[in-house]
Design an enzyme around this catalytic site. Structure first.
Site, PDB file in Angstrom:
ATOM      1  CG  ASP A 219      -2.129   0.597   1.303  1.00 31.45           C
ATOM      2  OD1 ASP A 219      -2.540   1.591   0.511  1.00 31.45           O
ATOM      3  OD2 ASP A 219      -3.186  -0.050   1.621  1.00 31.45           O
TER       4      ASP A 219
ATOM      5  CG  ASP B 231      -4.513   5.813   1.064  1.00 30.98           C
ATOM      6  OD1 ASP B 231      -5.119   5.030   1.493  1.00 30.98           O
ATOM      7  OD2 ASP B 231      -4.354   6.973   1.591  1.00 30.98           O
TER       8      ASP B 231
ATOM      9  CD  GLU C  17      -8.940   4.754  -0.843  1.00 31.26           C
ATOM     10  OE1 GLU C  17      -9.884   4.451  -0.147  1.00 31.26           O
ATOM     11  OE2 GLU C  17      -8.132   5.197  -0.623  1.00 31.26           O
TER      12      GLU C  17
ATOM     13  CG  HIS D 113      -8.637  -0.936   5.019  1.00 30.61           C
ATOM     14  ND1 HIS D 113      -8.567  -0.972   3.602  1.00 30.61           N
ATOM     15  CD2 HIS D 113      -8.195   0.339   5.457  1.00 30.61           C
ATOM     16  CE1 HIS D 113      -8.088   0.246   3.028  1.00 30.61           C
ATOM     17  NE2 HIS D 113      -7.798   1.040   3.966  1.00 30.61           N
ATOM     18  CG  ASP D 114     -11.200   2.499   4.322  1.00 34.29           C
ATOM     19  OD1 ASP D 114     -10.503   2.626   5.425  1.00 34.29           O
ATOM     20  OD2 ASP D 114     -10.534   2.713   3.171  1.00 34.29           O
TER      21      ASP D 114
END
Ligand code: GLC
Ligand code: CA
Length: 547
Positions: free
Chosen positions: A98, A202, A263, A328-329
Site C-alpha cells: 500500500d 491510497d 483507490e 478495511h474501510d
C-alpha cells in the site's frame, strides 16, 4: 503461472495488524503473514496486498507514514519483508504494498523540516498558506478534513496553515512540486528494486489540488459530517493528476510486470466513470482502479446488474476491470447480507466469475462478520470522532479467526481489537473440516477459476432473464461459452433466458453444470418446458457449453 498475473490472479487484502501475530504482542506482523502463506496458496490466492507496514505513529494505523523505506518495528523489519517477498514468490504469490502518497505523517522528516520555518529546503513539500485576515478565522478556504474539522491546521512554528485532507497528523504533500514527485518515486523504486510486484495507491485521485484553492460547493450530503456536505471538486479529481499518473506509469513500466491499483475516492455511492478515468486510455495510467459502488448496493439482482453494467461500460476498451466486495474501510459483505451464508456464496460466485481481477478481503472466505465493540475499545479515529453517526472502521478490522482456541489462533494473548464472539465455531480450522463450508466453497471456486481461462479471460455479456431475481451472463473464450445464473431471491425461481442481439430464447440443453452453490457438479440444468430452467433459493450455477 499466468500470462498477465494482475489480470488473472485473485488478490487477497491483508490488514497486517489483524492477520497473524507471531511474537505475542497481540498485533499481527510480517513473520505471522509468512507463516500463513501456505494457507493462502491452498486457497488459490495469486497475490497479497498488505495495508501499510511502514514506520508510523499509527494515528491512522499506518496510513500516516513517517518513512517510506522501512518497516514499523511492530510489524517486523526490512529483513522480514525480504523474506516475505522471497517466500511468497516461491509459492507463486505476488506481493503488493500500500502506498500512501497523498500525505505523510506529521512525524515524517520532510514535514518536520518543512514546518520548521518558511524558508528551508523542504518548505514547498507540503501545502502551506497564509492566514487570510478577517476571513473565517483566517482559513485559506472552506475545505473540510475527512476525519473531522477543517482541512487546515495552523503551525505556530511556521506561522502558516497546512492542508490535511484527513487527520491533522496527516499533512498533504504538494504534488505540484517536482522535488516531491522525485522523492516519492525514489522511495517507490526502493521497493520495486526489492521485487515488490505492485502498489495499491491510497486516495490517488486526491494528490493534486486546485491551483487557486477555490471553495468546494456545498451540497446535501449522505451524512451530516461536514466533509460529506461539500462536493469535492477542488480538493480531488483535478485534471492535472492524470499527467502525474502517466509519469508514474512510465516509471513503473521500466520494471518488468509490475502493477498499480488505485483507490479512487469519489462521492457516495460511487462514480465509476470517474474511477475508470484513472485508467487513462487503458494502458497509460493505472492498471486497475477500484469502483466501490457494490459495497453499498442493496441485495437485488437488478441493482447488481446495473452497477456491474455501468462499471463494464466505464472501463476503457483496452483497460481491465477489478471487483471488490469488502475492504478495511467499509462494513464487511457478510454483515451487509445479514450474516446469510447463502448470500455470501452467491456474492462470491458473482465476484469470481466477472471479467476482471477479483479482490478478497481477509476473512471474507470464512464469512467473518463485523464485530460489535464497546466505545471504550474503539481504536479508529473516525469512530472516535463520529460515533454514533459512524461506528468507525474497527468492526471490519478484527483479528483473523483461525481456530476455536481462546485467541482464535491469531495470537497467544489478548489482541489489539476484540475477536468476534463467534470465533469458537466460525473459524478456518472448523470450516476446513466441513465440505459445505463457505471456506471450502471459496477454495473450490478459486480452483475452478485458476484452471479456467474462460472465467479469467473470456468476454462478458449480460443475457436477459425472464425472472427479475435472476442475474445471468455469458463468458466466452475461444468459442467456448460459460453461462452463469445467480438467483438473488429467497425462493426458487423459474426463468427463460434470451441472448441479444437476436432476443430469441436461449437453448439451455447444451449446457452442463460445472459448479453450483449447492455443491452439485456435472449433469444438465434443471430444465422445464419452453426453454425455462429452475433454480433453488439463492442458487448460483456456472454451466458450460462446448457448442
Ligand atoms: C484511504 C484508506 C483509509 C485511510 C485513508 C487516509 O481511504 O483506505 O484506510 O484512512 O485513505 O489515508
Ligand atoms: Ca506481533
Amino acid at each position: 503461472m499466468f500470462e498477465t498475473w494482475w489480470k488473472e490472479c485473485v488478490v487477497y487484502q491483508i490488514y497486517p495488524r489483524s492477520f497473524q501475530d507471531s511474537n505475542g504482542d497481540g498485533i499481527g506482523d510480517i513473520p505471522g503473514i509468512i507463516s500463513r502463506l501456505d494457507y493462502l496458496r491452498w486457497l488459490g490466492i495469486g497475490a497479497i496486498w498488505l495495508s501499510p507496514i511502514y514506520p508510523s505513529p499509527m494515528k491512522d494505523f499506518g496510513y500516516d507514514v513517517s518513512d517510506y523505506r522501512d518497516v514499523d518495528p511492530v510489524f517486523g523489519s526490512l529483513e522480514d519483508m525480504d523474506r516475505l517477498i522471497a517466500e511468497a514468490h516461491e509459492r507463486d504469490i505476488r506481493v503488493i504494498l500500500d502506498m500512501v502518497l497523498n500525505h505523510t505523517s506529521d512525524q515524517h522528516a520532510w514535514f518536520l523540516e518543512s514546518s520548521s520555518s518558511q524558508d528551508n529546503p523542504k518548505s514547498d513539500f507540503y501545502i502551506w498558506k497564509d492566514r487570510i485576515p478577517g476571513n473565517r478565522k483566517g482559513l485559506p478556504n472552506n475545505w473540510y478534513a475527512c476525519f473531522g474539522g477543517r482541512a487546515w491546521t495552523f503551525s505556530p512554528q511556521r506561522g502558516q496553515y497546512y492542508l490535511h485532507s484527513f487527520l491533522a497528523e496527516q499533512p498533504d504533500l504538494n504534488w505540484r512540486n517536482d522535488a516531491v514527485v522525485e522523492a516519492l518515486f525514489a522511495d517507490i523504486r526502493f521497493w520495486l528494486d526489492k521485487g515488490i510486484d505492485g502498489f495499491r495507491l491510497d486516495v490517488i485521485n486526491a494528490i493534486v489540488k486546485d491551483e487557486t484553492f477555490r471553495d468546494n460547493p456545498r451540497m446535501i450530503g449522505p451524512t451530516p459530517r461536514p466533509y460529506d456536505m461539500q462536493r469535492h471538486i477542488f480538493d480531488r479529481n483535478r485534471p492535472e493528476a492524470h499527467a502525474k499518473l502517466r509519469r508514474f506509469r512510465k516509471m513503473v513500466d521500466e520494471y518488468e510486470d509490475r502493477m498499480l491499483v488505485g483507490e479512487i475516492m469519489v462521492e457516495a455511492p460511487g462514480e465509476p466513470e470517474k474511477a475508470a478515468s484513472y485508467l487513462g486510455d487503458g494502458t497509460n495510467e493505472l492498471h486497475l482502479a477500484f469502483d466501490f459502488t457494490l459495497l453499498s448496493t442493496k441485495w437485488n439482482a437488478r441493482a447488481w446488474r446495473n452497477v456491474a453494467d455501468r462499471w463494464y461500460k466505464a472501463v476503457p476498451e483496452s483497460g481491465w476491470p477489478c471487483w471488490v466486495l469488502s475492504n478495511h474501510d467499509m462494513p464487511r459483505a457478510i454483515s451487509r447480507f445479514g450474516g446469510d451464508v447463502g448470500k455470501a456464496k452467491l456474492a462470491a460466485m458473482f465476484l469470481l466469475t466477472q471479467r476482471g481481477t477479483p479482490f478478497i478481503y481477509y476473512g471474507e472466505e470464512i464469512g467473518m462478520p463485523d464485530i460489535k465493540l464497546p466505545r471504550s475499545k474503539f481504536q479508529d479515529p473516525l469512530g472516535k470522532k463520529y460515533w454514533p453517526f459512524h461506528p468507525g472502521r474497527d468492526p471490519e478490522r478484527s483479528p483473523m479467526q483461525w481456530d476455536g482456541t481462546e485467541y482464535a489462533g491469531f495470537s497467544d494473548t489478548s489482541p489489539w481489537l476484540p475477536l468476534d464472539t463467534a470465533h469458537e465455531s466460525l473459524n478456518v480450522s472448523s470450516q476446513m473440516d466441513n465440505p459445505a463450508s463457505l471456506l471450502n466453497f471459496y477454495h473450490a471456486l478459486l480452483a475452478l477459476r485458476n484452471h479456467d481461462s474462460i472465467l479469467r479471460l473470456g468476454t462478458h455479456r449480460f443475457v436477459s432473464s425472464s425472472c427479475d431475481e435472476v442475474l445471468t451472463y455469458v463468458r466466452e473464450f475461444d468459442g467456448v461459452r460459460e453461462l452463469i445464473l445467480l438467483n438473488f431471491g429467497r425462493k426458487a425461481a423459474v426463468c427463460a433466458l434470451s441472448d441479444a442481439p437476436t432476443g430469441s430464447t436461449m437453448d439451455l440443453s447444451a449446457f452442463r453444470i460445472l459448479f453450483s452453490t449447492d455443491g452439485k457438479t456435472g449433469g444438465s440444468m434443471n430444465l422445464l418446458d419452453n426453454g425455462r430452467c429452475l433454480l433453488g433459493a439463492h442458487q448460483g450455477l456456472i454451466c458450460r457449453s462446448d457448442t
